[in-house]
Write an enzyme that holds these catalytic residues in place. Structure first.
Site, PDB file in Angstrom:
ATOM      1  N   CYS A 110      -5.781  36.032 -70.892  1.00 30.77           N
ATOM      2  CA  CYS A 110      -5.354  34.630 -70.906  1.00 30.77           C
ATOM      3  C   CYS A 110      -4.906  34.256 -72.310  1.00 30.77           C
ATOM      4  O   CYS A 110      -5.543  34.661 -73.291  1.00 30.77           O
ATOM      5  CB  CYS A 110      -6.530  33.750 -70.474  1.00 30.77           C
ATOM      6  N   HIS A 153      -3.964  32.177 -61.008  1.00 28.10           N
ATOM      7  CA  HIS A 153      -4.481  32.054 -62.378  1.00 28.10           C
ATOM      8  C   HIS A 153      -4.037  30.710 -62.967  1.00 28.10           C
ATOM      9  O   HIS A 153      -4.839  30.009 -63.591  1.00 28.10           O
ATOM     10  CB  HIS A 153      -3.974  33.238 -63.223  1.00 28.10           C
ATOM     11  N   GLU A 154      -2.765  30.354 -62.754  1.00 25.83           N
ATOM     12  CA  GLU A 154      -2.234  29.096 -63.319  1.00 25.83           C
ATOM     13  C   GLU A 154      -2.823  27.869 -62.630  1.00 25.83           C
ATOM     14  O   GLU A 154      -3.193  26.899 -63.300  1.00 25.83           O
ATOM     15  CB  GLU A 154      -0.704  29.066 -63.220  1.00 25.83           C
ATOM     16  N   HIS A 157      -6.158  26.941 -63.867  1.00 24.91           N
ATOM     17  CA  HIS A 157      -6.174  26.158 -65.118  1.00 24.91           C
ATOM     18  C   HIS A 157      -6.077  24.655 -64.841  1.00 24.91           C
ATOM     19  O   HIS A 157      -6.643  23.850 -65.583  1.00 24.91           O
ATOM     20  CB  HIS A 157      -5.017  26.575 -66.032  1.00 24.91           C
TER      21      HIS A 157
HETATM   22  C1  FHF Z   1      -0.645  36.148 -69.215  1.00 29.60           C
HETATM   23  N1  FHF Z   1      -0.093  38.262 -70.177  1.00 29.60           N
HETATM   24  O1  FHF Z   1       0.521  35.963 -69.101  1.00 29.60           O
HETATM   25  C2  FHF Z   1      -1.216  37.451 -69.716  1.00 29.60           C
HETATM   26  C3  FHF Z   1      -2.244  37.317 -70.831  1.00 29.60           C
HETATM   27  C4  FHF Z   1      -2.470  37.139 -64.286  1.00 29.60           C
HETATM   28  O2  FHF Z   1      -2.526  30.918 -67.870  1.00 29.60           O
HETATM   29  O3  FHF Z   1       0.302  39.225 -68.202  1.00 29.60           O
HETATM   30  O4  FHF Z   1      -3.157  32.615 -69.792  1.00 29.60           O
HETATM   31  F1  FHF Z   1       4.190  39.292 -70.702  1.00 29.60           F
HETATM   32  C5  FHF Z   1      -1.683  31.731 -68.266  1.00 29.60           C
HETATM   33  C6  FHF Z   1       4.730  41.815 -68.211  1.00 29.60           C
HETATM   34  C7  FHF Z   1       3.431  42.032 -67.809  1.00 29.60           C
HETATM   35  C8  FHF Z   1       4.994  40.892 -69.202  1.00 29.60           C
HETATM   36  C9  FHF Z   1       2.389  41.339 -68.397  1.00 29.60           C
HETATM   37  C10 FHF Z   1      -1.953  35.972 -65.049  1.00 29.60           C
HETATM   38  C11 FHF Z   1      -2.013  36.151 -66.543  1.00 29.60           C
HETATM   39  C12 FHF Z   1      -1.533  34.918 -67.260  1.00 29.60           C
HETATM   40  C13 FHF Z   1      -1.100  33.738 -69.416  1.00 29.60           C
HETATM   41  N2  FHF Z   1       1.648  39.695 -69.997  1.00 29.60           N
HETATM   42  C14 FHF Z   1       0.588  39.072 -69.367  1.00 29.60           C
HETATM   43  C15 FHF Z   1       3.941  40.216 -69.778  1.00 29.60           C
HETATM   44  C16 FHF Z   1       2.638  40.418 -69.381  1.00 29.60           C
HETATM   45  C17 FHF Z   1      -1.582  35.066 -68.784  1.00 29.60           C
HETATM   46  N3  FHF Z   1      -1.999  32.666 -69.177  1.00 29.60           N
HETATM   47  C18 FHF Z   1      -2.809  38.678 -71.185  1.00 29.60           C
HETATM   48  C19 FHF Z   1      -1.659  36.668 -72.088  1.00 29.60           C
HETATM   49 ZN    ZN Z   2      -4.581  31.658 -68.562  1.00 30.94          ZN
END
Ligand code: FHF
Ligand code: ZN
Length: 184
Positions: A110, A153-154, A157
């Site tokens: 996250c 996940h979103e 939040h």
């Molecule tokens: C991410 N990053 O985006 C994670 C975190 C399952 O509330 O997944 O906290 F950037 C939102 C390709 C593959 C390109 C993976 C939901 C995760 C949501 C953000 N990165 C990725 C990418 C990623 C959280 N978040 C590790 C930062």
């Molecule tokens: Zn998150």
């Protein structure tokens, strides 16, 4: 532009609030904020912009993560079939879901959590979501697997829920019941 200095971290109470519904139609300011959230995700996935501004790559962002307690989220990612999911959404709501669950074998992270939290996060394998998009259109999305997990996940939040709330504290890697494993 939104950078990591704007991202609210664990311990900030806004992450534990139930966010407010956005009154329709959204204000210009609300639309601008949501557009900025979506732009953060695009920037974070652009190698040059990511490096220049030290962004952490993300596939989703919810408004409470920038300190705004409103029901708005952005997602930007491609699924296993190279289908692009790029949305800014107001008042997203899960209107139905599967009994079957799914979890990422690599666990979740996250943008608001600056540590590794190991363990499986069980989620619904399929969800149907209704929301209003940035253009003001009502949208109904049928999502499965990775896409379903990101949206859940979103939406968590928006309800003050963190991914690790779903991890079994006694046995973080216990196979969730009735769940398919997804390699990310
Ligand atoms: C991410 N990053 O985006 C994670 C975190 C399952 O509330 O997944 O906290 F950037 C939102 C390709 C593959 C390109 C993976 C939901 C995760 C949501 C953000 N990165 C990725 C990418 C990623 C959280 N978040 C590790 C930062
Ligand atoms: Zn998150």
């Amino acid at each position: 532009m939104i950078t990591m200095k704007d991202i609210v971290r664990e311990g900030n109470p806004v992450l534990r609030e139930v966010a407010d519904e956005v009154e329709m139609p959204p204000s210009e300011e609300e639309k601008e904020t949501l557009g900025e959230m979506l732009q953060y995700l695009k920037n974070s996935q652009d190698e040059q912009i990511c490096d220049r501004y030290s962004l952490r790559p993300g596939v989703g962002l919810a408004a409470p993560q920038i300190g705004v307690s409103k029901r708005m989220l952005a997602v930007h990612f491609t699924d296993f079939n190279d289908k692009l999911y790029s949305y800014g959404l107001f008042n997203p709501k899960i209107v139905s879901h599967s009994v079957e669950k799914a979890y990422l074998t690599s666990g979740e992270g996250c943008l608001s959590v600056d540590r590794e939290v190991p363990g499986y996060v069980p989620r619904y394998a399929r969800v149907t979501i209704k929301a209003v998009d940035l253009e003001g259109n009502e949208v109904k999305l049928r999502l499965r697997d990775f896409a379903a997990i990101v949206f859940q996940h979103e939406i968590d939040h928006l309800n003050g829920v963190m991914f690790y709330d779903h991890i079994d504290p006694d046995n973080p890697f216990k196979e969730p019941e009735n769940a398919k494993a997804l390699d990310h």
